[in-house]
Write a protein that holds these residues in place. Structure first.
Motif, PDB file in Angstrom:
ATOM      1  N   ASP A   1       0.797  -1.226   0.000  1.00 29.72           N
ATOM      2  CA  ASP A   1       0.000   0.000   0.000  1.00 29.72           C
ATOM      3  C   ASP A   1       0.832   1.280   0.000  1.00 29.72           C
ATOM      4  OD1 ASP A   1      -2.409  -1.454   0.003  1.00 29.72           O
ATOM      5  OD2 ASP A   1      -2.217  -1.788   2.158  1.00 29.72           O
ATOM      6  N   TRP A   2       2.163   1.159  -0.073  1.00 32.79           N
ATOM      7  CA  TRP A   2       3.015   2.349  -0.101  1.00 32.79           C
ATOM      8  C   TRP A   2       2.813   3.030  -1.455  1.00 32.79           C
ATOM      9  CZ3 TRP A   2       8.291   2.506   2.687  1.00 32.79           C
ATOM     10  CH2 TRP A   2       8.774   3.811   2.722  1.00 32.79           C
ATOM     11  N   ARG A   3       2.534   4.316  -1.430  1.00 34.26           N
ATOM     12  CA  ARG A   3       2.277   5.072  -2.658  1.00 34.26           C
ATOM     13  C   ARG A   3       3.552   5.693  -3.215  1.00 34.26           C
ATOM     14  NH1 ARG A   3      -2.743   5.385  -4.298  1.00 34.26           N
ATOM     15  NH2 ARG A   3      -4.355   4.982  -2.766  1.00 34.26           N
ATOM     16  N   ASP A   4       3.683   5.581  -4.508  1.00 30.14           N
ATOM     17  CA  ASP A   4       4.731   6.268  -5.246  1.00 30.14           C
ATOM     18  C   ASP A   4       4.349   7.757  -5.241  1.00 30.14           C
ATOM     19  OD1 ASP A   4       6.436   7.360  -7.173  1.00 30.14           O
ATOM     20  OD2 ASP A   4       5.536   6.259  -8.839  1.00 30.14           O
ATOM     21  N   PRO A   5       5.205   8.643  -4.723  1.00 33.21           N
ATOM     22  CA  PRO A   5       4.827  10.058  -4.658  1.00 33.21           C
ATOM     23  C   PRO A   5       4.729  10.736  -6.024  1.00 33.21           C
ATOM     24  CG  PRO A   5       7.088   9.775  -3.967  1.00 33.21           C
ATOM     25  CD  PRO A   5       6.522   8.402  -4.146  1.00 33.21           C
ATOM     26  N   ILE A   6       5.279  10.135  -7.049  1.00 32.80           N
ATOM     27  CA  ILE A   6       5.232  10.725  -8.391  1.00 32.80           C
ATOM     28  C   ILE A   6       3.927  10.351  -9.104  1.00 32.80           C
ATOM     29  CG2 ILE A   6       6.390  10.903 -10.632  1.00 32.80           C
ATOM     30  CD1 ILE A   6       8.008  12.055  -8.223  1.00 32.80           C
ATOM     31  N   SER A   7       3.630   9.064  -9.168  1.00 40.72           N
ATOM     32  CA  SER A   7       2.427   8.617  -9.890  1.00 40.72           C
ATOM     33  C   SER A   7       1.179   8.591  -9.019  1.00 40.72           C
ATOM     34  CB  SER A   7       2.663   7.217 -10.467  1.00 40.72           C
ATOM     35  OG  SER A   7       2.716   6.258  -9.411  1.00 40.72           O
ATOM     36  N   GLY A   8       1.368   8.518  -7.697  1.00 37.28           N
ATOM     37  CA  GLY A   8       0.230   8.392  -6.793  1.00 37.28           C
ATOM     38  C   GLY A   8      -0.288   6.965  -6.677  1.00 37.28           C
ATOM     39  N   LEU A   9       0.316   6.035  -7.408  1.00 41.12           N
ATOM     40  CA  LEU A   9      -0.117   4.631  -7.397  1.00 41.12           C
ATOM     41  C   LEU A   9       0.580   3.870  -6.271  1.00 41.12           C
ATOM     42  CD1 LEU A   9      -0.008   3.934 -11.230  1.00 41.12           C
ATOM     43  CD2 LEU A   9      -2.026   4.446  -9.836  1.00 41.12           C
ATOM     44  N   THR A  10      -0.106   2.860  -5.751  1.00 42.44           N
ATOM     45  CA  THR A  10       0.502   2.010  -4.732  1.00 42.44           C
ATOM     46  C   THR A  10       1.438   0.997  -5.393  1.00 42.44           C
ATOM     47  OG1 THR A  10      -1.239   0.327  -4.817  1.00 42.44           O
ATOM     48  CG2 THR A  10      -1.550   2.183  -3.260  1.00 42.44           C
ATOM     49  N   VAL A  11       2.270   0.380  -4.578  1.00 43.43           N
ATOM     50  CA  VAL A  11       3.140  -0.685  -5.086  1.00 43.43           C
ATOM     51  C   VAL A  11       2.279  -1.793  -5.693  1.00 43.43           C
ATOM     52  CG1 VAL A  11       4.750  -2.508  -4.377  1.00 43.43           C
ATOM     53  CG2 VAL A  11       5.089  -0.151  -3.573  1.00 43.43           C
ATOM     54  N   ARG A  12       1.149  -2.091  -5.072  1.00 37.63           N
ATOM     55  CA  ARG A  12       0.237  -3.115  -5.604  1.00 37.63           C
ATOM     56  C   ARG A  12      -0.241  -2.728  -7.012  1.00 37.63           C
ATOM     57  NH1 ARG A  12      -3.187  -3.403  -1.655  1.00 37.63           N
ATOM     58  NH2 ARG A  12      -2.441  -5.354  -0.790  1.00 37.63           N
ATOM     59  N   GLN A  13      -0.654  -1.473  -7.182  1.00 35.76           N
ATOM     60  CA  GLN A  13      -1.136  -1.019  -8.489  1.00 35.76           C
ATOM     61  C   GLN A  13      -0.015  -1.001  -9.528  1.00 35.76           C
ATOM     62  OE1 GLN A  13      -2.677   2.646  -6.857  1.00 35.76           O
ATOM     63  NE2 GLN A  13      -4.801   1.996  -7.187  1.00 35.76           N
ATOM     64  N   LEU A  14       1.166  -0.559  -9.132  1.00 37.33           N
ATOM     65  CA  LEU A  14       2.301  -0.543 -10.065  1.00 37.33           C
ATOM     66  C   LEU A  14       2.663  -1.953 -10.508  1.00 37.33           C
ATOM     67  CD1 LEU A  14       4.491   2.135  -8.268  1.00 37.33           C
ATOM     68  CD2 LEU A  14       3.435   2.386 -10.526  1.00 37.33           C
ATOM     69  N   THR A  15       2.631  -2.902  -9.570  1.00 37.91           N
ATOM     70  CA  THR A  15       2.931  -4.299  -9.910  1.00 37.91           C
ATOM     71  C   THR A  15       1.892  -4.851 -10.866  1.00 37.91           C
ATOM     72  OG1 THR A  15       3.946  -4.583  -7.731  1.00 37.91           O
ATOM     73  CG2 THR A  15       3.418  -6.583  -8.954  1.00 37.91           C
ATOM     74  N   ALA A  16       0.627  -4.569 -10.589  1.00 37.01           N
ATOM     75  CA  ALA A  16      -0.450  -5.050 -11.468  1.00 37.01           C
ATOM     76  C   ALA A  16      -0.305  -4.485 -12.872  1.00 37.01           C
ATOM     77  CB  ALA A  16      -1.814  -4.675 -10.877  1.00 37.01           C
ATOM     78  N   ARG A  17       0.028  -3.216 -12.973  1.00 39.77           N
ATOM     79  CA  ARG A  17       0.226  -2.614 -14.298  1.00 39.77           C
ATOM     80  C   ARG A  17       1.377  -3.262 -15.045  1.00 39.77           C
ATOM     81  NH1 ARG A  17      -0.502   3.866 -14.612  1.00 39.77           N
ATOM     82  NH2 ARG A  17      -2.730   3.865 -14.304  1.00 39.77           N
ATOM     83  N   LEU A  18       2.452  -3.544 -14.334  1.00 39.58           N
ATOM     84  CA  LEU A  18       3.633  -4.105 -14.975  1.00 39.58           C
ATOM     85  C   LEU A  18       3.451  -5.558 -15.375  1.00 39.58           C
ATOM     86  CD1 LEU A  18       6.589  -3.392 -15.734  1.00 39.58           C
ATOM     87  CD2 LEU A  18       7.263  -4.374 -13.538  1.00 39.58           C
ATOM     88  N   THR A  19       2.717  -6.295 -14.562  1.00 37.56           N
ATOM     89  CA  THR A  19       2.604  -7.737 -14.802  1.00 37.56           C
ATOM     90  C   THR A  19       1.312  -8.160 -15.484  1.00 37.56           C
ATOM     91  OG1 THR A  19       1.680  -8.076 -12.583  1.00 37.56           O
ATOM     92  CG2 THR A  19       4.082  -8.273 -12.818  1.00 37.56           C
ATOM     93  N   ALA A  20       0.425  -7.195 -15.762  1.00 37.02           N
ATOM     94  CA  ALA A  20      -0.846  -7.527 -16.426  1.00 37.02           C
ATOM     95  C   ALA A  20      -0.611  -8.113 -17.806  1.00 37.02           C
ATOM     96  CB  ALA A  20      -1.720  -6.280 -16.527  1.00 37.02           C
ATOM     97  N   PRO A  21      -1.347  -9.159 -18.172  1.00 40.41           N
ATOM     98  CA  PRO A  21      -1.213  -9.713 -19.509  1.00 40.41           C
ATOM     99  C   PRO A  21      -1.618  -8.663 -20.554  1.00 40.41           C
ATOM    100  CG  PRO A  21      -2.740 -11.027 -18.184  1.00 40.41           C
ATOM    101  CD  PRO A  21      -2.340  -9.832 -17.379  1.00 40.41           C
ATOM    102  N   ARG A  22      -0.889  -8.636 -21.625  1.00 41.56           N
ATOM    103  CA  ARG A  22      -1.178  -7.685 -22.701  1.00 41.56           C
ATOM    104  C   ARG A  22      -1.541  -8.449 -23.963  1.00 41.56           C
ATOM    105  NH1 ARG A  22       1.801  -5.354 -19.235  1.00 41.56           N
ATOM    106  NH2 ARG A  22       2.408  -3.208 -19.017  1.00 41.56           N
ATOM    107  N   PRO A  23      -2.477  -7.910 -24.727  1.00 37.70           N
ATOM    108  CA  PRO A  23      -2.846  -8.612 -25.976  1.00 37.70           C
ATOM    109  C   PRO A  23      -1.668  -8.608 -26.948  1.00 37.70           C
ATOM    110  CG  PRO A  23      -3.965  -6.480 -25.809  1.00 37.70           C
ATOM    111  CD  PRO A  23      -3.217  -6.672 -24.524  1.00 37.70           C
ATOM    112  N   LEU A  24      -1.593  -9.664 -27.716  1.00 35.81           N
ATOM    113  CA  LEU A  24      -0.541  -9.756 -28.730  1.00 35.81           C
ATOM    114  C   LEU A  24      -0.831  -8.784 -29.866  1.00 35.81           C
ATOM    115  CD1 LEU A  24      -0.166 -13.628 -28.944  1.00 35.81           C
ATOM    116  CD2 LEU A  24       1.367 -12.004 -27.821  1.00 35.81           C
ATOM    117  N   SER A  25       0.204  -8.166 -30.379  1.00 35.22           N
ATOM    118  CA  SER A  25       0.002  -7.255 -31.519  1.00 35.22           C
ATOM    119  C   SER A  25      -0.216  -8.096 -32.777  1.00 35.22           C
ATOM    120  CB  SER A  25       1.201  -6.329 -31.680  1.00 35.22           C
ATOM    121  OG  SER A  25       2.351  -7.090 -31.861  1.00 35.22           O
ATOM    122  N   ARG A  26      -0.947  -7.542 -33.695  1.00 31.89           N
ATOM    123  CA  ARG A  26      -1.269  -8.271 -34.935  1.00 31.89           C
ATOM    124  C   ARG A  26      -0.268  -8.024 -36.006  1.00 31.89           C
ATOM    125  NH1 ARG A  26      -7.370  -9.237 -35.353  1.00 31.89           N
ATOM    126  NH2 ARG A  26      -7.952  -9.043 -33.205  1.00 31.89           N
TER     127      ARG A  26
END
Length: 166
Positions: A141-166
């Motif tokens: 729950d520690w927030r990044d002071p630059i983005s305002g996102l928590t470590v949990r949110q930053l991890t989810a953004r980084l590790t979220a599956p992304r669709p394959l490009s066509r």
């Protein structure tokens, strides 16, 4: 800057040490060395093995810890550099090569900090799964002071599956 400061730090090793042994043992020895220097270590993540970035071929042992100290950011950085040298790390050289120990300040309770030789939050931590995954275990729950996102949110953004490009 007087009083207690709280820091989220990252630790990494991918080279054996003549005294401490395997990289995961080096990370544990570095944590013990911090305690011996008067740093209160309140939480430590599990040590994870990760692929290297750059020219290094050896896997890294990575962890994160929450620490508490009277030391301000620059004094803590100096302590980290001193401990890295004590463990056998030499300044300079090629970036992202193998190293006995790497100690980084990721976040601190004072928010943002910028100087010529130190930036908090760490400039690249939002892009590094090997930092965010261990950090998630100790400071979700520690927030990044630059983005305002928590470590949990930053991890989810980084590790979220992304669709394959066509």
């Amino acid at each position: 800057m007087r009083g207690k400061h709280h820091y989220l730090i990252a630790l990494g090793s991918n080279r054996r040490h003549h005294r401490f042994g395997r990289p995961r043992d080096v990370v544990e020895a570095a944590l013990i060395a911090l305690v011996e220097k008067g740093i209160h270590v309140s939480r430590v993540s599990p040590i994870v093995l990760t692929a290297p970035i750059g020219p290094s071929l050896r896997r890294y042992a990575n962890a994160a810890a929450l620490i508490e100290t009277d030391l301000g950011p620059h004094k803590l950085l100096r302590l980290f550099k001193k401990l890295e040298r004590k463990f056998g790390r030499r300044p300079g050289g090629q970036r992202w090569t193998s190293r006995v120990i790497d100690l980084d300040i990721v976040l601190w309770s004072g928010g943002s900090y910028a100087a010529a030789d130190l930036t908090i939050p760490h400039r690249l931590f939002r892009e590094r799964d090997f930092v965010l995954t261990p950090a998630l275990a100790v400071a979700p729950d520690w927030r990044d002071p630059i983005s305002g996102l928590t470590v949990r949110q930053l991890t989810a953004r980084l590790t979220a599956p992304r669709p394959l490009s066509r």
